[in-house]
Design an enzyme around this catalytic site. Structure first.
Site, PDB file in Angstrom:
ATOM      1  N   ASN A 149       0.789  -1.234   0.000  1.00  0.00           N
ATOM      2  CA  ASN A 149       0.000   0.000   0.000  1.00  0.00           C
ATOM      3  C   ASN A 149       0.823   1.286   0.000  1.00  0.00           C
ATOM      4  OD1 ASN A 149       0.740  -0.494   2.676  1.00  0.00           O
ATOM      5  ND2 ASN A 149      -0.983   0.669   3.459  1.00  0.00           N
ATOM      6  N   GLU A 249       5.339  -3.713  11.965  1.00  0.00           N
ATOM      7  CA  GLU A 249       4.281  -2.695  11.860  1.00  0.00           C
ATOM      8  C   GLU A 249       3.119  -3.378  11.160  1.00  0.00           C
ATOM      9  OE1 GLU A 249       3.859   0.039  13.222  1.00  0.00           O
ATOM     10  OE2 GLU A 249       5.868   0.433  13.960  1.00  0.00           O
ATOM     11  N   CYS A 283      -2.753   1.891   6.722  1.00  0.00           N
ATOM     12  CA  CYS A 283      -2.790   1.298   8.063  1.00  0.00           C
ATOM     13  C   CYS A 283      -3.261   2.318   9.084  1.00  0.00           C
ATOM     14  CB  CYS A 283      -1.412   0.770   8.432  1.00  0.00           C
ATOM     15  SG  CYS A 283      -0.127   1.989   8.190  1.00  0.00           S
ATOM     16  N   GLU A 461       9.810   3.248  13.835  1.00  0.00           N
ATOM     17  CA  GLU A 461      10.484   3.538  12.581  1.00  0.00           C
ATOM     18  C   GLU A 461      10.585   5.063  12.423  1.00  0.00           C
ATOM     19  OE1 GLU A 461       8.011   0.474   9.951  1.00  0.00           O
ATOM     20  OE2 GLU A 461      10.129   0.632   9.415  1.00  0.00           O
TER      21      GLU A 461
HETATM   22  P1  NAD Z   1       0.778  -9.078   3.983  1.00  0.00           P
HETATM   23  O1  NAD Z   1       0.990  -9.421   5.403  1.00  0.00           O
HETATM   24  O2  NAD Z   1      -0.081  -9.955   3.169  1.00  0.00           O
HETATM   25  O3  NAD Z   1       2.162  -8.984   3.219  1.00  0.00           O
HETATM   26  C1  NAD Z   1       3.213  -8.155   3.664  1.00  0.00           C
HETATM   27  C2  NAD Z   1       4.527  -8.706   3.139  1.00  0.00           C
HETATM   28  O4  NAD Z   1       4.796  -9.952   3.777  1.00  0.00           O
HETATM   29  C3  NAD Z   1       4.528  -8.971   1.632  1.00  0.00           C
HETATM   30  O5  NAD Z   1       5.787  -8.629   1.088  1.00  0.00           O
HETATM   31  C4  NAD Z   1       4.310 -10.469   1.584  1.00  0.00           C
HETATM   32  O6  NAD Z   1       4.777 -11.061   0.392  1.00  0.00           O
HETATM   33  C5  NAD Z   1       5.106 -10.931   2.790  1.00  0.00           C
HETATM   34  N1  NAD Z   1       4.746 -12.261   3.293  1.00  0.00           N
HETATM   35  C6  NAD Z   1       3.550 -12.883   3.199  1.00  0.00           C
HETATM   36  N2  NAD Z   1       3.618 -14.106   3.771  1.00  0.00           N
HETATM   37  C7  NAD Z   1       4.874 -14.256   4.252  1.00  0.00           C
HETATM   38  C8  NAD Z   1       5.558 -15.291   4.951  1.00  0.00           C
HETATM   39  N3  NAD Z   1       4.959 -16.430   5.275  1.00  0.00           N
HETATM   40  N4  NAD Z   1       6.844 -15.098   5.293  1.00  0.00           N
HETATM   41  C9  NAD Z   1       7.471 -13.932   4.993  1.00  0.00           C
HETATM   42  N5  NAD Z   1       6.877 -12.922   4.315  1.00  0.00           N
HETATM   43  C10 NAD Z   1       5.592 -13.071   3.954  1.00  0.00           C
HETATM   44  O7  NAD Z   1       0.217  -7.563   3.969  1.00  0.00           O
HETATM   45  P2  NAD Z   1      -0.262  -6.713   2.700  1.00  0.00           P
HETATM   46  O8  NAD Z   1      -1.597  -7.231   2.272  1.00  0.00           O
HETATM   47  O9  NAD Z   1       0.828  -6.580   1.699  1.00  0.00           O
HETATM   48  O10 NAD Z   1      -0.441  -5.266   3.357  1.00  0.00           O
HETATM   49  C11 NAD Z   1      -1.590  -4.858   4.016  1.00  0.00           C
HETATM   50  C12 NAD Z   1      -1.382  -4.877   5.511  1.00  0.00           C
HETATM   51  O11 NAD Z   1      -0.259  -4.096   5.854  1.00  0.00           O
HETATM   52  C13 NAD Z   1      -2.538  -4.272   6.295  1.00  0.00           C
HETATM   53  O12 NAD Z   1      -2.835  -5.087   7.400  1.00  0.00           O
HETATM   54  C14 NAD Z   1      -1.985  -2.937   6.772  1.00  0.00           C
HETATM   55  O13 NAD Z   1      -2.567  -2.423   7.941  1.00  0.00           O
HETATM   56  C15 NAD Z   1      -0.552  -3.264   6.967  1.00  0.00           C
HETATM   57  N6  NAD Z   1       0.253  -2.049   6.958  1.00  0.00           N
HETATM   58  C16 NAD Z   1       0.757  -1.610   8.151  1.00  0.00           C
HETATM   59  C17 NAD Z   1       1.517  -0.449   8.204  1.00  0.00           C
HETATM   60  C18 NAD Z   1       2.078   0.043   9.491  1.00  0.00           C
HETATM   61  O14 NAD Z   1       3.044   0.774   9.469  1.00  0.00           O
HETATM   62  N7  NAD Z   1       1.522  -0.337  10.630  1.00  0.00           N
HETATM   63  C19 NAD Z   1       1.767   0.264   7.024  1.00  0.00           C
HETATM   64  C20 NAD Z   1       1.228  -0.206   5.827  1.00  0.00           C
HETATM   65  C21 NAD Z   1       0.489  -1.386   5.809  1.00  0.00           C
END
Ligand code: NAD
Length: 480
Positions: A149, A249, A283, A461
């Protein structure tokens, strides 16, 4: 056609299966071809980063400053072009895309400066004649795993401090939206980074991400993404030998409180921006609008009118306020929660319709639920789309209690003209970031970012607080 390849040990690697990077505003538009990295490539990237660490960790601050500053200059000079790439692949509007690229440039400028500001401490010992020096050092190879995102800002706010403080990096961006990270890595590579210092491996989380989590030579993992994946990352880091340092995060269910004494215009603007801009895919988005009863009806009517005037269309079209949802699976999730909200007895006061535009894309009208209670699933679970819930409360005390009644704690906001309530909310909101009379999704780049409770784990961060994660402390005793 752009080819989003992997960078390993200073070489662009084009081997591997490919999949198209599809524009969510127009699914006939392919932004680029994405290489699918493998576990073996992730391992090779870690080996390269390990080899590069000794020299990079000892490089002078001037060497690191020059590279980070050069990258910052190029990012900022190309913000319009890179912003368009970002908006095409992710679906946020062009001004939002350009703004995010500019932020990435500013982050690199900030951390270029941090290279020169890294300081230690010198103390007298409790033992006679002994000197103590406390210094910070890079940790080693750092694995960075990022979501879709914020495809350039989040990689930037992880890569920049990692490099500034002397670490070497393997980054795995979200495979859904890898083009912006690829462009960022290309700029850094050409800015003069020695080979192996920064490696890019695009690929599946279950393969490339898992390889980084399991590799014994990865010293630390910085992760941003969903709660479910975050917990897997934590478990893998603890299970690894040696254990890895990690920082998570994750999600949010962020409250925006609107009190009777709020300036209605300010409150409506804060709510519309925080809940719906960037298609609600932040997020820090405000998905719970907690409104006291005296202003409730006026606020709902004014917010519905404001969002009915928003233009939902192709992300790069001039005048678009809200772009599409990122892909079919996120759209399905949003529609599922719209159905859940109705089943739970919430009233859909506005929107929630699937929209058709000139090109085929994942367009969804922003949705506003009213008559929501804080126990409903739509008020407890992260939807991650343009869907917000209004929760009516009696007074400030109830508003604060409802705001804090969540497993998350990323950001929280209040709209009020009362100094008393603003001060109390800043003190008592259980969130990492608190905003008063401001959209709760917008943050500065030079101050700490992060949450508490179920939203985050580990040091903050951004800003100088990033040093907590990207360095390790050494205490040296000398008897001269
Ligand atoms: P996601 O958890 O599906 O994926 C995040 C990353 O993790 C991707 O690069 C993905 O390929 C990787 N990943 C997935 N499975 C994995 C595994 N088993 N081992 C290692 N890596 C793995 O999240 P998303 O759909 O890409 O993003 C949306 C989420 O991110 C929402 O929940 C949002 O709130 C959160 N987000 C949080 C912040 C923050 O700073 N708190 C900022 C932006 C997004």
């Amino acid at each position: 056609m752009l080819m989003f390849n992997n960078l390993i040990d200073g070489e662009w690697i084009s081997d591997g299966a490919r999949s198209p990077n599809v524009n969510p505003s127009d699914t006939n538009d392919v932004v680029g071809q994405v290489v699918r990295g493998t576990r073996a490539q992730a391992d090779a990237a870690v080996a390269a980063a390990k080899m590069a660490f000794p020299a990079w960790s000892r490089a002078t601050p001037q060497v690191r400053y020059d590279i980070l500053k050069k990258a910052s200059d190029e990012i900022l000079a190309r913000k319009d072009e890179l912003g368009r790439l970002l908006s095409r692949e992710e679906g946020k509007t062009l001004p939002e895309g350009i703004g995010e690229v500019a932020r990435a440039g500013q982050i690199f400028a900030f951390f270029a400066g941090e290279c020169l500001r890294m300081a230690g401490e010198k103390l007298a010992s409790v033992r006679p004649g002994v000197d103590i020096e406390i210094t910070r050092e890079g940790i080693g190879v750092v694995g960075l795993i990022t979501p879709w995102n914020f495809p350039i800002a989040i990689p930037a706010w992880k890569i920049a401090p990692a490099l500034a403080y002397g670490n070497t990096v393997v980054i795995k961006p979200a495979d859904l939206v890898p083009g912006s990270t690829w462009a960022l890595v290309d700029i850094l590579h050409r800015s003069g980074l020695p080979k192996g210092v920064l490696n890019l491996v695009i690929g599946r989380g279950s393969e490339v991400g898992a390889a980084l989590l399991e590799h014994p030579d990865v010293a630390a993992i910085s992760f941003t993404g969903s709660v479910a994946t975050g917990h897997k990352v934590a478990a893998a880091c603890v299970a690894s030998r040696p254990m890895k340092k990690f920082q998570l995060e994750m999600g949010g269910k962020n409250p925006l409180v609107v009190l009777d004494d709020a300036d209605l215009k300010v409150a409506v603007e804060c709510a519309a921006n925080s809940a719906f801009f960037s298609t609600g895919q932040r997020c820090t988005a405000a998905s719970r609008l907690i409104v006291t009863k005296g202003i409730h009806d006026k606020f709902v009517a004014a917010l519905a009118e404001r969002i009915s005037g928003l233009k939902i269309d192709d992300a790069v079209k001039a005048g678009t306020d809200i772009g599409p949802v990122v892909d079919q699976s996120q759209l399905d999730q949003d529609l599922r929660y719209l159905a859940i909200g109705k089943e739970e007895g919430a009233k859909l006061a506005f929107g929630g319709e699937r929209l058709k535009r000139d090109a085929p894309g994942f367009y969804l009208q922003p949705a506003l639920f009213t008559e929501v209670t804080n126990t409903m699933r739509i008020a407890r679970e992260e939807i991650f789309g343009p869907v917000a819930s209004v929760i009516r409360v009696n007074d400030y005390a109830e508003a604060l209690a409802v705001a804090n009644d969540t497993e998350f704690g990323l950001s929280a906001g209040i709209c009020t003209t009362s100094l008393k309530y603003a001060s109390d909310f800043k003190r008592n909101a259980e969130a990492g970031m608190v905003m008063v009379n401001l959209p709760i999704a917008g943050v500065d780049y030079h101050v700490p970012f992060g949450g508490r409770k179920g939203s985050s784990f580990g040091p903050r961060e951004q800003g100088k607080y990033a040093a907590e994660f990207y360095t390790t402390v050494k205490t040296a005793y000398t008897m001269p």
